[in-house]
Every structure is written in C-alpha cells, then in structure tokens.
Design a protein around this motif. Sequence first.
Motif, PDB file in Angstrom:
ATOM      1  N   GLY A  82     -11.508   4.895   0.103  1.00 30.25           N
ATOM      2  CA  GLY A  82     -11.899   3.679  -0.589  1.00 30.25           C
ATOM      3  C   GLY A  82     -10.769   3.039  -1.378  1.00 30.25           C
ATOM      4  N   VAL A  83      -9.601   3.670  -1.375  1.00 26.84           N
ATOM      5  CA  VAL A  83      -8.443   3.123  -2.089  1.00 26.84           C
ATOM      6  C   VAL A  83      -7.631   2.274  -1.120  1.00 26.84           C
ATOM      7  CG1 VAL A  83      -6.336   3.656  -3.358  1.00 26.84           C
ATOM      8  CG2 VAL A  83      -8.376   5.074  -3.669  1.00 26.84           C
ATOM      9  N   LEU A  84      -7.532   0.988  -1.389  1.00 23.55           N
ATOM     10  CA  LEU A  84      -6.797   0.089  -0.502  1.00 23.55           C
ATOM     11  C   LEU A  84      -5.301   0.272  -0.727  1.00 23.55           C
ATOM     12  CD1 LEU A  84      -8.972  -3.126  -0.921  1.00 23.55           C
ATOM     13  CD2 LEU A  84      -9.004  -1.497   0.966  1.00 23.55           C
ATOM     14  N   ALA A  85      -4.602   0.642   0.323  1.00 24.68           N
ATOM     15  CA  ALA A  85      -3.159   0.867   0.269  1.00 24.68           C
ATOM     16  C   ALA A  85      -2.561   0.439   1.602  1.00 24.68           C
ATOM     17  CB  ALA A  85      -2.854   2.338  -0.004  1.00 24.68           C
ATOM     18  N   PRO A  86      -1.254   0.213   1.667  1.00 25.29           N
ATOM     19  CA  PRO A  86      -0.639  -0.155   2.941  1.00 25.29           C
ATOM     20  C   PRO A  86      -0.788   0.959   3.976  1.00 25.29           C
ATOM     21  CG  PRO A  86       0.845  -0.581   1.089  1.00 25.29           C
ATOM     22  CD  PRO A  86      -0.290   0.236   0.554  1.00 25.29           C
ATOM     23  N   ASP A  87      -0.711   0.586   5.244  1.00 28.47           N
ATOM     24  CA  ASP A  87      -0.666   1.568   6.327  1.00 28.47           C
ATOM     25  C   ASP A  87       0.790   1.893   6.631  1.00 28.47           C
ATOM     26  OD1 ASP A  87      -3.438   1.645   6.681  1.00 28.47           O
ATOM     27  OD2 ASP A  87      -3.398  -0.108   8.006  1.00 28.47           O
TER      28      ASP A  87
END
Length: 313
Positions: A82-87
């Motif tokens: 649920g933590v939005l971070a870069p791929d």
Amino acid sequence: MTVRPKTLAWVHRHLAEGERVVKTETLHGGMTAEMRRLTIGAQDAVTRHLVLRSFVDPFYVKNAEEWLNREAGALTLLAGTGVLAPDLVAVDPTSAHCEYPSLLMTHLEGRSVLDDAGVETRAPLLARQLVAIHSLRPAERPQEFRTLTTAESVVVPKGGDANAWAAAIDVIRKPSPPYEGRFLHRDFQPGNVLFDVPPAHPERARIVGVVDWSQPSWGPADLDVAHCCTNLALLHDPSWGLRFAEEYEKAGGALATVASERLFWLVRDALSCSEEVGLWAQAYQAAGRTDLTTSVLEGRLDTYVTGLMDALG
C-alpha cells in the motif's frame, strides 16, 4: 547537464524496443546524488518518464554500492504494497556499466511541497503515510538503524541556549531506550514525499508517492517520526515538531509512552541536524525556499531544541 555516454547506453539497454531518451531534466533537492528525469520517446510518439539517480561526489560514491543495493531491495519489497513508491528498472551499484554508480526507476507524478501554505492539510497526510510504512512487515528485515551523531560531534548554533543544548547533549550520552522494531524509511520528510495539490482546491491534496529509499532500516518508529519533526520545525515553525508527533498518534501510530524515551529520539535527530544545517539550507533553497538561510535554520533549530527540553526534559 546531459546524461553521460556510458550511462546513456546503459539506460537504452533497459528500454523497450523502439524507445530512446529524448530529453533530460535535472531534478533539484537531492543532497547526495544527481537526479534526472528522463523523457522516453517511442515510435508511436507516446512518451513516458524515468528517473536516474547517480552518485558522483567522491564523498558519497564510497557509500553508493551499499545505498543503491539497499534502495533496489526496498523498491522491490514495496512493489504491491500500500506504500506508493517507484518501480525499480535497473541498478548499477558498482559503476560496472555507467560512469558512476546509478539506479534507474519509474517516475511518479506529483511534486514535493515545502511551502508554508497548506502545511495544516499536508501534515496529517504525512503522518498517515508514515504509519503505513511502519506497518510493513517484510519477510527479510533491513539492517538495524544506525546513528552517527555523538555528544562530541554536536554543533551548538551561534547564540544558542547553552543550558538547553548542554542538557540535550546529556540526553544522547545515555544508551538508546528499548523499542519495538519497525520498518523505517530513515529520511521521511516533505522533500521525499510527492503530492498532488489541485490549484483550485489545495485542501484536496493527496500523496502520490514516497521516494529516496536508500536507507531503509529496522528500528523505533520514534526515529522516523523525529526526523520528520525536525524537518517540519525547520521548514515551517519549531512548533511543528511536537505537532507532527501528535498527528502521527492521531493517525494510529504508536510512539514511546515514557517522556524521557520520547525525548531521546526527538533530541537525537534534532542534534544530528546541527552538524549539517548549512547543507539543509542549501537543499531547501535549491527547492525554492530561498528564505531559509543557514542563520534562519540555526535560529529555528535552537528554538526547537529548547522547546523539546522545556516540554519533555
């Protein structure tokens, strides 16, 4: 500044067939690495963006392999949470293919917001995001947190309250208090959080991502919270330090319940900033806060440390 030839060739090897880098832009705010947004063009005229992080300063290059491997691991871990971070796209931690150690990742829309206006709206969002980060339970824990500041390395601001600083320094002479371990970002602060803020409705601001995962650690939630407290105190007003800790608890986060233990982590982070106030000022000014000179930050840090000792000491 354009991307260096070897690094550009490495980037192209990780693009889809028919894609190429058509534009590069410098991203401001990073203290340790060069950051660039790359516009990737395809034959059908569709474009997308990637972000390139490269460590070029000799002072930081010596740690680049560890930091980039840790960031690559963190981005891999965060995928699907649920933590939005870069791929993660690719990483070259030893500069085997690039001129300098580098990491390539997807670009997140949004921007860091350091303005005073709207901080009342953003602080609760930051608190909720940090609670979400601390709720992660990775199968493999990152390394235990490290702190480098010692009582001897603290730099008391010119004109600072000598008694308050002496008392604060005495606090960190003591061993770390016991804590329940959590997954930490270790540099969670407004400059590493990307927001979408509708111009006509700033009250509808939302977080779209968290960046700079080079120092994930295992340790007390208080330490991550304390770092954001220090940043908010210096960016906006010293009162925001303790206010953010309150927001974190309102969001469901748990901090040390004993005042002396809570004080330890808050003071430890604030004192670690004392050694780098000039660097913090440079980073803030590069991000547009030209009003935040070194002397202004020193004054706010002194007020913040004094306030911590009055409230919890």
